[in-house]
Write a protein that holds these residues in place. Structure first.
Motif, PDB file in Angstrom:
ATOM      1  N   LYS A 235       0.807  -1.216   0.000  1.00  0.00           N
ATOM      2  CA  LYS A 235       0.000   0.000   0.000  1.00  0.00           C
ATOM      3  C   LYS A 235       0.841   1.268   0.000  1.00  0.00           C
ATOM      4  CE  LYS A 235      -3.814  -2.252   2.313  1.00  0.00           C
ATOM      5  NZ  LYS A 235      -4.671  -2.297   3.498  1.00  0.00           N
ATOM      6  N   LYS A 236       2.055   1.214   0.490  1.00  0.00           N
ATOM      7  CA  LYS A 236       2.907   2.397   0.578  1.00  0.00           C
ATOM      8  C   LYS A 236       3.587   2.731  -0.744  1.00  0.00           C
ATOM      9  CE  LYS A 236       3.246   3.926   4.890  1.00  0.00           C
ATOM     10  NZ  LYS A 236       3.214   5.315   5.246  1.00  0.00           N
ATOM     11  N   ALA A 237       3.519   1.849  -1.726  1.00  0.00           N
ATOM     12  CA  ALA A 237       4.256   2.055  -2.976  1.00  0.00           C
ATOM     13  C   ALA A 237       3.817   3.330  -3.688  1.00  0.00           C
ATOM     14  CB  ALA A 237       4.079   0.855  -3.894  1.00  0.00           C
ATOM     15  N   ARG A 238       2.527   3.579  -3.763  1.00  0.00           N
ATOM     16  CA  ARG A 238       2.037   4.774  -4.464  1.00  0.00           C
ATOM     17  C   ARG A 238       2.373   6.049  -3.704  1.00  0.00           C
ATOM     18  NH1 ARG A 238      -0.463   3.168  -8.805  1.00  0.00           N
ATOM     19  NH2 ARG A 238      -1.584   1.200  -8.799  1.00  0.00           N
ATOM     20  N   HIS A 239       2.545   5.945  -2.404  1.00  0.00           N
ATOM     21  CA  HIS A 239       2.898   7.123  -1.606  1.00  0.00           C
ATOM     22  C   HIS A 239       4.384   7.459  -1.751  1.00  0.00           C
ATOM     23  CE1 HIS A 239       2.763   9.982   1.662  1.00  0.00           C
ATOM     24  NE2 HIS A 239       3.754   9.362   2.249  1.00  0.00           N
ATOM     25  N   ASN A 240       5.244   6.435  -1.808  1.00  0.00           N
ATOM     26  CA  ASN A 240       6.686   6.650  -1.816  1.00  0.00           C
ATOM     27  C   ASN A 240       7.282   6.775  -3.215  1.00  0.00           C
ATOM     28  OD1 ASN A 240       6.817   6.554   0.975  1.00  0.00           O
ATOM     29  ND2 ASN A 240       7.085   4.348   0.993  1.00  0.00           N
ATOM     30  N   TYR A 241       6.562   6.348  -4.254  1.00  0.00           N
ATOM     31  CA  TYR A 241       7.101   6.347  -5.613  1.00  0.00           C
ATOM     32  C   TYR A 241       6.076   6.930  -6.576  1.00  0.00           C
ATOM     33  CZ  TYR A 241      10.512   3.034  -3.777  1.00  0.00           C
ATOM     34  OH  TYR A 241      11.502   2.423  -3.049  1.00  0.00           O
ATOM     35  N   SER A 242       6.571   7.542  -7.636  1.00  0.00           N
ATOM     36  CA  SER A 242       5.696   7.907  -8.749  1.00  0.00           C
ATOM     37  C   SER A 242       5.800   6.772  -9.760  1.00  0.00           C
ATOM     38  CB  SER A 242       6.108   9.243  -9.353  1.00  0.00           C
ATOM     39  OG  SER A 242       7.442   9.185  -9.802  1.00  0.00           O
ATOM     40  N   LEU A 243       4.716   6.035  -9.914  1.00  0.00           N
ATOM     41  CA  LEU A 243       4.710   4.810 -10.716  1.00  0.00           C
ATOM     42  C   LEU A 243       4.269   5.122 -12.137  1.00  0.00           C
ATOM     43  CD1 LEU A 243       3.007   2.498  -8.074  1.00  0.00           C
ATOM     44  CD2 LEU A 243       5.437   2.841  -8.462  1.00  0.00           C
ATOM     45  N   THR A 244       4.949   4.477 -13.117  1.00  0.00           N
ATOM     46  CA  THR A 244       4.627   4.771 -14.513  1.00  0.00           C
ATOM     47  C   THR A 244       4.116   3.535 -15.252  1.00  0.00           C
ATOM     48  OG1 THR A 244       6.938   4.418 -15.113  1.00  0.00           O
ATOM     49  CG2 THR A 244       6.252   6.677 -14.669  1.00  0.00           C
ATOM     50  N   ASP A 245       4.972   2.579 -15.574  1.00  0.00           N
ATOM     51  CA  ASP A 245       4.575   1.445 -16.404  1.00  0.00           C
ATOM     52  C   ASP A 245       4.329   0.209 -15.546  1.00  0.00           C
ATOM     53  OD1 ASP A 245       4.910   3.008 -18.610  1.00  0.00           O
ATOM     54  OD2 ASP A 245       6.909   2.261 -19.096  1.00  0.00           O
ATOM     55  N   LYS A 246       3.244  -0.494 -15.864  1.00  0.00           N
ATOM     56  CA  LYS A 246       2.845  -1.684 -15.114  1.00  0.00           C
ATOM     57  C   LYS A 246       3.320  -2.949 -15.832  1.00  0.00           C
ATOM     58  CE  LYS A 246      -1.379  -4.105 -13.855  1.00  0.00           C
ATOM     59  NZ  LYS A 246      -2.846  -4.028 -13.878  1.00  0.00           N
ATOM     60  N   PHE A 247       3.834  -3.900 -15.043  1.00  0.00           N
ATOM     61  CA  PHE A 247       4.262  -5.186 -15.580  1.00  0.00           C
ATOM     62  C   PHE A 247       3.697  -6.306 -14.716  1.00  0.00           C
ATOM     63  CE2 PHE A 247       7.447  -2.259 -17.096  1.00  0.00           C
ATOM     64  CZ  PHE A 247       7.645  -2.674 -18.400  1.00  0.00           C
ATOM     65  N   GLU A 248       3.563  -7.480 -15.310  1.00  0.00           N
ATOM     66  CA  GLU A 248       3.070  -8.647 -14.601  1.00  0.00           C
ATOM     67  C   GLU A 248       4.003  -9.805 -14.905  1.00  0.00           C
ATOM     68  OE1 GLU A 248      -1.240 -10.571 -14.374  1.00  0.00           O
ATOM     69  OE2 GLU A 248      -0.232 -10.948 -16.285  1.00  0.00           O
ATOM     70  N   GLY A 249       4.376 -10.547 -13.878  1.00  0.00           N
ATOM     71  CA  GLY A 249       5.264 -11.675 -14.094  1.00  0.00           C
ATOM     72  C   GLY A 249       4.895 -12.845 -13.205  1.00  0.00           C
ATOM     73  N   GLY A 250       5.115 -14.038 -13.723  1.00  0.00           N
ATOM     74  CA  GLY A 250       4.936 -15.231 -12.914  1.00  0.00           C
ATOM     75  C   GLY A 250       6.126 -15.409 -11.999  1.00  0.00           C
TER      76      GLY A 250
END
Length: 162
Positions: A18-33
């Protein structure tokens, strides 16, 4: 006759950062197994996962999840050595790996894990390219969010006065 409720929940989410959006400005989404062992799957099914301080690291053209904590069950096999903080390999395409390594090396991005979830019978990790926020960026984001809430309240009250 009443239908029996199923024991499984409808949500596929295992763990969130939950803290990721507060501490970082996120741009591209990836999904991995993820490449996991049997005891890890059992622990994940029981919900003993923490991804709050983990990140993705690229080494030798392979991506690894570092810092994720999967606590072993008490009933795990005695002949298996359970390391809760081991590096777990992520399964990504070569094109994705090249794009990620270029962004990390050249542009100074970080790879931040935001969610772990079930997709059919496989465990998937959602992670983003992101840059760390400074304190003033965090304050301005909080100010913008609070203004949006206040603006919604003002508009609601204005519409009720008519």
């Amino acid at each position: 006759m009443a239908k029996k409720k199923s024991k499984s929940s409808n949500s596929n989410t295992i763990a969130l950062n939950k803290k990721a959006r507060h501490n970082y400005s996120l741009t591209d989404k990836f999904e991995g197994g993820m490449s996991l062992q049997g005891w890890e799957i059992k622990s994940i099914r029981s919900g003993k996962v923490n991804i709050s301080d983990c990140y993705v690291h690229i080494k030798d053209n392979e991506a690894y999840l570092l810092g994720a904590e999967i606590m072993p069950l008490n009933a795990a096999s005695s002949h298996v050595v359970c390391d809760p903080n081991r590096d777990r390999k992520l399964l990504l395409n070569r094109r994705e790996l090249d794009k990620l390594s270029a962004a990390v090396d050249r542009d100074g991005y970080s790879l931040i894990a935001t969610a772990m979830y079930w997709k059919q019978c496989w465990v998937k990790l959602e992670f983003y390219l992101g840059k760390g926020k400074k304190d003033h960026d965090k304050r301005s984001a909080i100010k913008d969010r609070e203004w949006a809430v206040d603006k919604g309240r003002l508009m609601k009250n204005k519409n009720l006065d008519r």
